[in-house]
Design a protein around this motif. Structure first.
Motif, mmCIF file in Angstrom:
data_model
loop_
_atom_site.group_PDB
_atom_site.id
_atom_site.type_symbol
_atom_site.label_atom_id
_atom_site.label_comp_id
_atom_site.label_asym_id
_atom_site.label_seq_id
_atom_site.Cartn_x
_atom_site.Cartn_y
_atom_site.Cartn_z
ATOM 1 N N PHE B 42 0.832 -1.208 0.000
ATOM 2 C CA PHE B 42 0.000 0.000 0.000
ATOM 3 C C PHE B 42 0.868 1.261 0.000
ATOM 4 C CE2 PHE B 42 -2.397 3.309 2.351
ATOM 5 C CZ PHE B 42 -3.492 3.419 1.525
ATOM 6 N N ARG B 43 1.886 1.276 0.862
ATOM 7 C CA ARG B 43 2.782 2.451 0.931
ATOM 8 C C ARG B 43 3.470 2.695 -0.408
ATOM 9 N NH1 ARG B 43 4.637 1.026 6.283
ATOM 10 N NH2 ARG B 43 6.274 -0.215 5.352
ATOM 11 N N ILE B 44 3.998 1.622 -0.996
ATOM 12 C CA ILE B 44 4.707 1.760 -2.272
ATOM 13 C C ILE B 44 3.745 2.279 -3.340
ATOM 14 C CG2 ILE B 44 5.915 0.462 -4.096
ATOM 15 C CD1 ILE B 44 6.870 -1.441 -1.758
ATOM 16 N N ALA B 45 2.543 1.707 -3.375
ATOM 17 C CA ALA B 45 1.549 2.101 -4.376
ATOM 18 C C ALA B 45 1.134 3.565 -4.194
ATOM 19 C CB ALA B 45 0.331 1.192 -4.290
ATOM 20 N N GLN B 46 0.969 3.986 -2.940
ATOM 21 C CA GLN B 46 0.601 5.378 -2.668
ATOM 22 C C GLN B 46 1.698 6.337 -3.139
ATOM 23 O OE1 GLN B 46 -1.678 7.403 -1.638
ATOM 24 N NE2 GLN B 46 -2.898 6.616 0.025
ATOM 25 N N HIS B 47 2.934 5.970 -2.862
ATOM 26 C CA HIS B 47 4.045 6.830 -3.263
ATOM 27 C C HIS B 47 4.132 6.957 -4.785
ATOM 28 C CE1 HIS B 47 6.196 8.187 0.256
ATOM 29 N NE2 HIS B 47 6.111 7.003 0.811
ATOM 30 N N ILE B 48 3.828 5.880 -5.492
ATOM 31 C CA ILE B 48 3.938 5.940 -6.958
ATOM 32 C C ILE B 48 2.728 6.640 -7.561
ATOM 33 C CG2 ILE B 48 4.131 4.605 -9.112
ATOM 34 C CD1 ILE B 48 5.647 2.474 -7.543
ATOM 35 N N THR B 49 1.521 6.295 -7.096
ATOM 36 C CA THR B 49 0.312 6.824 -7.752
ATOM 37 C C THR B 49 -0.144 8.177 -7.198
ATOM 38 O OG1 THR B 49 -1.170 5.705 -6.206
ATOM 39 C CG2 THR B 49 -0.581 4.493 -8.203
ATOM 40 N N HIS B 50 0.180 8.477 -5.938
ATOM 41 C CA HIS B 50 -0.301 9.693 -5.251
ATOM 42 C C HIS B 50 -1.800 9.726 -5.173
ATOM 43 C CE1 HIS B 50 3.276 11.912 -7.128
ATOM 44 N NE2 HIS B 50 3.620 11.133 -6.149
ATOM 45 N N ASN B 51 -2.427 8.595 -5.181
ATOM 46 C CA ASN B 51 -3.875 8.600 -5.204
ATOM 47 C C ASN B 51 -4.366 7.398 -4.406
ATOM 48 O OD1 ASN B 51 -6.526 7.606 -6.409
ATOM 49 N ND2 ASN B 51 -6.345 9.630 -7.329
ATOM 50 N N GLU B 53 -7.287 5.993 -3.980
ATOM 51 C CA GLU B 53 -8.160 5.055 -4.680
ATOM 52 C C GLU B 53 -7.331 4.105 -5.573
ATOM 53 O OE1 GLU B 53 -11.687 5.677 -7.766
ATOM 54 O OE2 GLU B 53 -11.467 7.291 -6.306
ATOM 55 N N ASP B 54 -6.393 4.708 -6.312
ATOM 56 C CA ASP B 54 -5.522 3.907 -7.169
ATOM 57 C C ASP B 54 -4.683 2.941 -6.339
ATOM 58 O OD1 ASP B 54 -6.444 5.028 -9.459
ATOM 59 O OD2 ASP B 54 -4.726 6.350 -9.797
ATOM 60 N N ALA B 55 -4.191 3.444 -5.197
ATOM 61 C CA ALA B 55 -3.342 2.598 -4.350
ATOM 62 C C ALA B 55 -4.135 1.387 -3.840
ATOM 63 C CB ALA B 55 -2.785 3.408 -3.189
ATOM 64 N N GLN B 56 -5.402 1.622 -3.488
ATOM 65 C CA GLN B 56 -6.241 0.500 -3.034
ATOM 66 C C GLN B 56 -6.410 -0.529 -4.153
ATOM 67 O OE1 GLN B 56 -9.990 1.669 -1.289
ATOM 68 N NE2 GLN B 56 -9.071 3.419 -0.281
ATOM 69 N N ASP B 57 -6.636 -0.027 -5.365
ATOM 70 C CA ASP B 57 -6.786 -0.932 -6.515
ATOM 71 C C ASP B 57 -5.498 -1.708 -6.772
ATOM 72 O OD1 ASP B 57 -9.358 -0.118 -6.852
ATOM 73 O OD2 ASP B 57 -8.942 1.263 -8.511
ATOM 74 N N VAL B 58 -4.360 -0.994 -6.628
ATOM 75 C CA VAL B 58 -3.068 -1.650 -6.862
ATOM 76 C C VAL B 58 -2.871 -2.797 -5.857
ATOM 77 C CG1 VAL B 58 -0.548 -1.358 -6.727
ATOM 78 C CG2 VAL B 58 -1.941 0.359 -7.900
ATOM 79 N N VAL B 59 -3.202 -2.537 -4.592
ATOM 80 C CA VAL B 59 -3.039 -3.579 -3.572
ATOM 81 C C VAL B 59 -3.884 -4.801 -3.954
ATOM 82 C CG1 VAL B 59 -3.451 -4.174 -1.143
ATOM 83 C CG2 VAL B 59 -2.508 -1.950 -1.716
ATOM 84 N N GLN B 60 -5.137 -4.562 -4.310
ATOM 85 C CA GLN B 60 -6.018 -5.689 -4.657
ATOM 86 C C GLN B 60 -5.522 -6.426 -5.900
ATOM 87 O OE1 GLN B 60 -10.310 -5.157 -4.420
ATOM 88 N NE2 GLN B 60 -9.992 -3.156 -3.502
ATOM 89 N N ASP B 61 -5.209 -5.661 -6.933
ATOM 90 C CA ASP B 61 -4.821 -6.297 -8.195
ATOM 91 C C ASP B 61 -3.468 -7.012 -8.097
ATOM 92 O OD1 ASP B 61 -7.144 -5.350 -9.150
ATOM 93 O OD2 ASP B 61 -6.302 -3.781 -10.427
ATOM 94 N N ALA B 62 -2.540 -6.402 -7.335
ATOM 95 C CA ALA B 62 -1.215 -7.023 -7.215
ATOM 96 C C ALA B 62 -1.329 -8.375 -6.506
ATOM 97 C CB ALA B 62 -0.264 -6.105 -6.460
ATOM 98 N N PHE B 63 -2.110 -8.422 -5.405
ATOM 99 C CA PHE B 63 -2.241 -9.699 -4.698
ATOM 100 C C PHE B 63 -3.015 -10.722 -5.537
ATOM 101 C CE2 PHE B 63 -1.088 -7.320 -0.796
ATOM 102 C CZ PHE B 63 -0.100 -8.176 -0.342
ATOM 103 N N LEU B 64 -4.038 -10.249 -6.248
ATOM 104 C CA LEU B 64 -4.805 -11.187 -7.075
ATOM 105 C C LEU B 64 -3.913 -11.757 -8.192
ATOM 106 C CD1 LEU B 64 -7.505 -12.556 -7.817
ATOM 107 C CD2 LEU B 64 -8.005 -10.573 -9.276
#
Lengths: 82, 209
Positions: B42-51, B53-64
């Motif tokens: 989540f932290r990594i995704a937030q730092h890259i996307t700055h968003n 909502e996007d970070a939440q999606d990244v966490v879900q999609d990355a684990f899936l």
């Protein structure tokens, strides 16, 4: 040693990943160059500030929601595979 | 020291056991892997996307994606290294989509000279963090790192915030070790340069705070 040469080695210097002889050279440069000394110290501080103040923590309720969503998606994908 | 090493070895062993079990369809084992790394992803995704909502999606999609492709995970690297690589790609994809810019990549702005020649050489206040309240400091740190190009901030986050080694970061990002080192130096210097305006000792001496 010139300031530009010092800067090139700054990252390895801060990470402690340099040879003893290079470290001595860099320390000597730092001893007389006040500006590089400030740059080195404030770069070190920059790293520490970001490391010590995590700006993007995952709140527990969101974490639980995400966890449930992930596991549901995985379960569905498993069922789909079968 | 020996205990720490033993603990690290046990962690790797138990992680491999979890991955093996998950490969066989054990969802509880995969759930434990998610709990182990979701905060980091989540932290990594937030730092890259700055968003968020996007970070939440990244966490879900990355684990899936990790779950669906577990068969491809050979165990040559750590599971976490493999997972972060998936998450970084997902995050960059979201960033491209949001910016409507296909050129967003880890190679963006590599040639910039910004920050490589320090302009701010005034010393900082002895305890710069104490010049600001927690939430104000958080805003400053977010705003400052967001100004870096994706390639620079991703390397900085993995190396300096998440504490990965240069080698692990290179593997996670598919970059060479010299490329990681050069981006890290530039990222550190640019951040330092930009933070200087908030942390210069003059501010504390002024008695503004």
């Amino acid at each position: 040693m010139k300031c530009t040469e010092f800067l090139k080695e700054l990252t390895d210097y801060l990470d402690g990943k340099i040879t003893e002889s290079l470290r001595i050279e860099l320390d000597e440069h730092l001893h007389w160059c006040k500006e590089c000394h400030v740059v080195m110290n404030t770069t070190k501080k920059t790293i520490e500030i970001y490391r010590d103040n995590q700006v993007y923590e995952l709140p527990d309720d969101l974490r639980n929601r995400l966890h449930q969503a992930i596991m549901t998606k995985c379960r569905n994908s498993q069922a789909h595979k079968k | 020291m020996e205990t720490i090493q033993k603990k690290a070895e046990e962690d790797v062993t138990s992680e491999l056991a979890l991955v093996q079990a998950a490969k066989k369809g054990d969802l509880d084992a995969f759930s434990q892997l998610v709990k182990r790394y979701d905060r980091n992803v989540f932290r990594i995704a937030q730092h890259i996307t700055h968003n968020e909502e996007d970070a939440q999606d990244v966490v879900q999609d990355a684990f899936l994606k990790a779950y669906q492709n577990l068969e491809q995970f050979q165990g040559n690297s750590k599971f976490y290294t493999w997972l972060v690589r998936i998450a970084v790609n997902e995050a960059l994809m979201r960033l491209r989509k949001r910016r409507n810019d296909r050129t967003v990549s880890l190679d963006e702005d590599v040639e910039t000279d910004e920050g490589t020649i320090p302009r701010e050489v005034a010393d900082w206040s002895p305890n710069p963090e104490q010049l600001y309240g927690t939430s104000e400091l958080g805003d400053i740190l977010k705003k400052t790192i967001q100004g870096l190009s994706p390639g620079f901030r991703t390397v900085f986050v993995l190396r300096d915030v998440e504490g990965m080694s240069t080698e692990e970061t290179a593997e996670m990002l598919g970059l060479s070790i010299p490329a990681v080192k050069s981006r890290l130096l530039r990222a550190r210097l640019q951040l330092r340069e930009r933070l200087a305006k908030y942390f210069k000792s003059k501010r504390g001496e002024d008695g503004q705070r």
